[in-house]
Design a protein around this motif. Structure first.
Motif, mmCIF file in Angstrom:
data_model
loop_
_atom_site.group_PDB
_atom_site.id
_atom_site.type_symbol
_atom_site.label_atom_id
_atom_site.label_comp_id
_atom_site.label_asym_id
_atom_site.label_seq_id
_atom_site.Cartn_x
_atom_site.Cartn_y
_atom_site.Cartn_z
ATOM 1 N N UNK A 129 19.581 -19.763 -1.122
ATOM 2 C CA UNK A 129 18.256 -19.146 -0.989
ATOM 3 C C UNK A 129 18.061 -18.050 -2.024
ATOM 4 N N UNK A 130 19.101 -17.248 -2.243
ATOM 5 C CA UNK A 130 19.026 -16.185 -3.246
ATOM 6 C C UNK A 130 18.896 -16.783 -4.650
ATOM 7 N N UNK A 131 19.632 -17.862 -4.912
ATOM 8 C CA UNK A 131 19.567 -18.553 -6.198
ATOM 9 C C UNK A 131 18.144 -19.066 -6.462
ATOM 10 N N UNK A 132 17.530 -19.688 -5.450
ATOM 11 C CA UNK A 132 16.174 -20.216 -5.606
ATOM 12 C C UNK A 132 15.168 -19.101 -5.862
ATOM 13 N N UNK A 133 15.363 -17.974 -5.188
ATOM 14 C CA UNK A 133 14.440 -16.844 -5.347
ATOM 15 C C UNK A 133 14.553 -16.237 -6.743
ATOM 16 N N UNK A 134 15.783 -16.052 -7.214
ATOM 17 C CA UNK A 134 16.015 -15.419 -8.521
ATOM 18 C C UNK A 134 15.447 -16.247 -9.660
ATOM 19 N N UNK A 135 15.470 -17.576 -9.508
ATOM 20 C CA UNK A 135 15.078 -18.442 -10.619
ATOM 21 C C UNK A 135 13.777 -19.198 -10.355
ATOM 22 N N UNK A 136 12.987 -18.693 -9.384
ATOM 23 C CA UNK A 136 11.664 -19.227 -9.100
ATOM 24 C C UNK A 136 11.704 -20.724 -8.811
ATOM 25 N N UNK A 137 12.634 -21.098 -7.933
ATOM 26 C CA UNK A 137 12.791 -22.491 -7.539
ATOM 27 C C UNK A 137 12.566 -22.661 -6.038
ATOM 28 N N UNK A 138 11.725 -21.794 -5.440
ATOM 29 C CA UNK A 138 11.521 -21.857 -3.991
ATOM 30 C C UNK A 138 10.942 -23.194 -3.543
ATOM 31 N N UNK A 139 10.170 -23.848 -4.410
ATOM 32 C CA UNK A 139 9.591 -25.128 -4.024
ATOM 33 C C UNK A 139 10.659 -26.219 -3.889
ATOM 34 N N UNK A 140 11.839 -25.979 -4.460
ATOM 35 C CA UNK A 140 12.939 -26.946 -4.381
ATOM 36 C C UNK A 140 14.039 -26.479 -3.426
ATOM 37 N N UNK A 141 13.733 -25.457 -2.579
ATOM 38 C CA UNK A 141 14.765 -24.866 -1.735
ATOM 39 C C UNK A 141 15.405 -25.895 -0.801
ATOM 40 N N UNK B 97 34.215 -23.823 -3.024
ATOM 41 C CA UNK B 97 35.312 -23.778 -2.064
ATOM 42 C C UNK B 97 35.412 -22.377 -1.455
ATOM 43 N N UNK B 98 35.659 -22.306 -0.154
ATOM 44 C CA UNK B 98 35.859 -21.023 0.517
ATOM 45 C C UNK B 98 34.607 -20.403 1.083
ATOM 46 N N UNK B 99 33.428 -20.994 0.831
ATOM 47 C CA UNK B 99 32.179 -20.425 1.350
ATOM 48 C C UNK B 99 31.874 -21.040 2.716
ATOM 49 N N UNK B 100 31.551 -20.190 3.675
ATOM 50 C CA UNK B 100 31.135 -20.698 4.985
ATOM 51 C C UNK B 100 29.736 -21.292 4.871
ATOM 52 N N UNK B 101 29.318 -21.980 5.915
ATOM 53 C CA UNK B 101 27.992 -22.597 5.912
ATOM 54 C C UNK B 101 26.901 -21.546 5.721
ATOM 55 N N UNK B 102 26.975 -20.448 6.484
ATOM 56 C CA UNK B 102 25.949 -19.405 6.397
ATOM 57 C C UNK B 102 25.943 -18.751 5.021
ATOM 58 N N UNK B 103 27.147 -18.513 4.474
ATOM 59 C CA UNK B 103 27.231 -17.923 3.144
ATOM 60 C C UNK B 103 26.618 -18.863 2.105
ATOM 61 N N UNK B 104 26.881 -20.138 2.234
ATOM 62 C CA UNK B 104 26.363 -21.112 1.285
ATOM 63 C C UNK B 104 24.834 -21.164 1.321
ATOM 64 N N UNK B 105 24.272 -21.234 2.521
ATOM 65 C CA UNK B 105 22.822 -21.311 2.638
ATOM 66 C C UNK B 105 22.147 -20.047 2.103
ATOM 67 N N UNK B 106 22.747 -18.892 2.396
ATOM 68 C CA UNK B 106 22.185 -17.630 1.913
ATOM 69 C C UNK B 106 22.254 -17.552 0.389
ATOM 70 N N UNK B 107 23.360 -18.038 -0.173
ATOM 71 C CA UNK B 107 23.517 -18.006 -1.627
ATOM 72 C C UNK B 107 22.509 -18.922 -2.305
ATOM 73 N N UNK C 13 22.134 -28.959 -10.327
ATOM 74 C CA UNK C 13 21.687 -27.680 -10.898
ATOM 75 C C UNK C 13 22.449 -26.519 -10.265
ATOM 76 N N UNK C 14 22.528 -26.507 -8.947
ATOM 77 C CA UNK C 14 23.219 -25.420 -8.253
ATOM 78 C C UNK C 14 24.719 -25.457 -8.549
ATOM 79 N N UNK C 15 25.290 -26.648 -8.572
ATOM 80 C CA UNK C 15 26.728 -26.780 -8.812
ATOM 81 C C UNK C 15 27.099 -26.276 -10.206
ATOM 82 N N UNK C 16 26.304 -26.640 -11.213
ATOM 83 C CA UNK C 16 26.570 -26.165 -12.583
ATOM 84 C C UNK C 16 26.456 -24.645 -12.645
ATOM 85 N N UNK C 17 25.425 -24.110 -11.990
ATOM 86 C CA UNK C 17 25.223 -22.656 -11.963
ATOM 87 C C UNK C 17 26.462 -21.938 -11.430
#
Length: 625
Positions: A61-73, A49-59, A357-361
């Motif tokens: 992308x950062x989450x996928x990069x940090x945890x080596x999940x780029x193939x599931x981006x 809640x409270x995250x804009x669309x751009x903030x959500x997408x950026x977050x 996965x992202x929601x639990x994180x």
């Protein structure tokens, strides 16, 4: 399934609007940011809640990069859009028709789940059955092992100690071992270890030659009882997904994420299958208690009864590692790839697994944020809202024991023998109490969320007290059919009333009463309370009966039921169908104000329900904003 390759710049403008901070679709009544942004409770309900669309997408992308999940981006970004907005997924251009169908099915076909979900449910039901059978097998076995060990009827404290030893260990050690066991071995490891201990303790009890050895074996059993009762419901809850108004909310625990309308029914499943295990413990008493032993051989029926409790945990141990580990545990260890693999086995699609996965994180991050800089043990007792939740949880857990149900669960065979039944008939009639207990727990799946927790207790407390008085007074009757009928009727009707009331309510109520950031402490406190008083009841029933006679002992527990009605009426808040925000407001009302409101309401109840008068609607106690 096919995955779409969509560039951010090509996304429909309408899709972005559904995720902007100003969108009414996203915030509505409970999600307005105001000057200070979303509240902590709102973030717990939906951490996005409270995250804009751009903030959500950026977050994402950062989450996928940090945890080596780029193939599931791509799946992660689509999942984040759905997780953030509870009703707008139909408008998302990025979702395929198949994606949208899967989301609709989660709401329209809630029981249509992957096979692994049902396999896990069977595992957790089996764990509850182990719990129940461990508790009740002693009921029939003691009719054989007390004479075998020469423990006389006047050795009441020793009898109580042997029967109650598992619950002493559960309260002092078992419940508090849950956190380290879960931390080092995971949910599956904790369940496996506790069931392995159940097997070892059961076999140990079956071969002991001295009473003190039996005492040690039963004490060891308590370690398994405490750890298993605290871990299995959490493991199950961390897998379940439910939908409400199109928004899938992952169960961090059952009461945090379940729709309020069905939260109680989901939370009481553990209790229902425990009741089934209790019934099996009585069945074992009848099956093995009737075995004919050759002349000259010491009675060994009790060894078979206690040894049979090793059978259910063998199946659980064999099954537990065939089910994936909890994704939350993997994520707490930084193993996000493993968490993603686990989720994919419990979801119909990779997209759904990525969403969860992202929601639990994000929810774990909010929990961690809430706990920073706080002494959680101090908060448990100092913060008034938490203290009132602890008071209410303590009350329902205390009353689950002192309503007298485990007098029947542990001593009904002896009680029926004292009333005039033969040993074999006493075992058979005791089995009937277990069957009644389980059968009448089933309707509570419906009534706990429709009738309410508090109302169930208000109806059942006085009825349980009356049934215990009937049972106790029946011992004043002359020996014969009249006494036998009175005792059996009182006990059976007591179980009929207990099963939908004090049976399922305590664990359901305690699980939902505490705010999330201290719920771990709250549930440890609650389970330790119930096992502690379980031990006190098991220990003291034989000396209580010897000191006050059987009618006096039943009268003692009848009194506590009438006390329970008074406390529940004046001091116990209702939690039925309350959201997290509403529960905060409910437990923010002082106990004295709660008692004053219901004291002033007594004339209204009398006029409405006794005299059937047409009365004005009362002013509500809880003004939910």
């Amino acid at each position: 399934m096919a995955r779409e390759k969509v560039d951010d710049e090509e996304l429909n403008a309408q899709e972005k609007n559904y995720h902007s901070p100003s969108s009414s679709q996203e915030f509505g009544q409970n999600g307005e940011k105001g000057d200070g942004g979303p509240t902590a409770t709102q973030k717990l309900k939906n951490p996005l809640v409270g995250m804009s669309y751009d903030e959500l997408m950026a977050d994402v992308e950062q989450f996928a990069k940090e945890h080596e999940l780029q193939d599931a981006l791509d799946d992660l970004q689509k999942g984040a859009l759905v997780a953030q907005n509870k009703s707008g997924f139909e408008h998302f251009e990025r979702l395929s028709a198949e994606d949208k169908t899967l989301i609709r099915d989660e709401k329209l076909h809630r029981w249509r789940q992957p096979r692994m979900m049902y396999y896990m449910t069977i595992l957790c039901a089996g764990s509850a059955i182990v719990q129940g059978m461990d508790q009740s097998a002693v009921n029939g076995a003691q009719a054989f092992y007390f004479p075998y060990f020469g423990i006389a009827e006047d050795q009441v404290w020793l009898r109580g100690l042997i029967n109650g030893a598992p619950y002493l260990c559960s309260a002092v050690i078992g419940c508090w071992s849950t956190k380290p066991l879960n931390y080092f071995f995971g949910r599956r490891g904790c369940i496996f270890i506790s069931c392995f201990i159940s097997i070892a303790a059961s076999l140990w009890m079956a071969v002991v030659g001295e009473w003190w050895n039996l005492l040690l074996a039963r004490f060891m059993l308590g370690f398994a009882v405490g750890a298993k009762s605290s871990t299995t419901p959490v493991y199950a809850a961390e897998w379940y997904v439910q939908s409400i108004n199109g928004m899938l909310e992952f169960f961090i625990n059952t009461v945090n994420s379940a729709p309020p309308e069905i939260r109680g029914a989901l939370a009481m499943m553990w209790q229902m299958w425990t009741a089934f295990g209790i019934m099996l413990g009585f069945v074992a008493g009848v099956v093995f208690g009737g075995v004919r032993i050759p002349a000259g051989v010491d009675d060994t029926q009790w060894r078979m009864i206690l040894g049979s409790t090793a059978i259910p945990p063998i199946f659980v141990c064999a099954q537990v590692y065939l089910v994936p580990e909890s994704p939350r545990w993997y994520m707490s260890k930084g193993r996000y790839q493993k968490a993603f693999e686990s989720l994919q086995r419990f979801r119909w699609s990779r997209f759904q697994a990525a969403r969860d996965l992202y929601y639990i994180h994000k929810q774990i991050a909010i929990e961690y944020e809430l706990q920073q800089g706080k002494n959680l043990l101090k908060e448990f007792f100092v913060v008034p809202r938490n203290r009132r939740a602890a008071q209410s949880s303590f009350f329902v857990m205390f009353m689950q024991q002192f309503c007298g149900v485990n007098v029947i669960a542990y001593y009904s065979t002896v009680i029926f023998q004292d009333s005039g039944f033969s040993r074999n008939n006493a075992l058979l009639v005791s089995m009937g109490t277990g069957i009644v207990n389980w059968l009448f727990a089933i309707p509570a799946v419906y009534t706990i969320d429709t009738f309410g927790r508090r109302n169930l207790l208000l109806v059942t407390f006085p009825l349980m007290g009356i049934m215990l008085l009937i049972t106790g007074f029946s011992f004043f009757a002359p020996e014969g059919i009249g006494r036998l009928a009175g005792v059996a009727t009182g006990i059976y009707l007591f179980m009929v009333v207990y099963s939908p009331g004090e049976g399922p309510v305590p664990f359901t109520y305690s699980a939902e009463a505490f705010p999330l950031y201290i719920r771990e402490y709250g549930m440890a406190f609650a389970t330790a309370t119930t096992w502690g008083f379980n031990f006190i009841l098991s220990l003291t029933w034989p000396p209580l009966e010897a000191a006050f006679s059987t009618p006096g002992a039943f009268g003692f527990y009848a009194f506590w039921n009438f006390f329970g009605w008074v406390f529940a009426y004046f001091c116990l808040p209702e939690t039925k169908e309350r959201t997290l925000e509403e529960l905060d407001q409910v437990f923010s009302i002082r106990t004295r104000d709660h008692a004053r409101y219901y004291m002033n309401s007594l004339p209204w109840y009398i006029r409405k329900y006794l005299f059937r008068a047409d009365v004005e609607q009362r002013k509500p106690l809880y003004v939910i904003e």
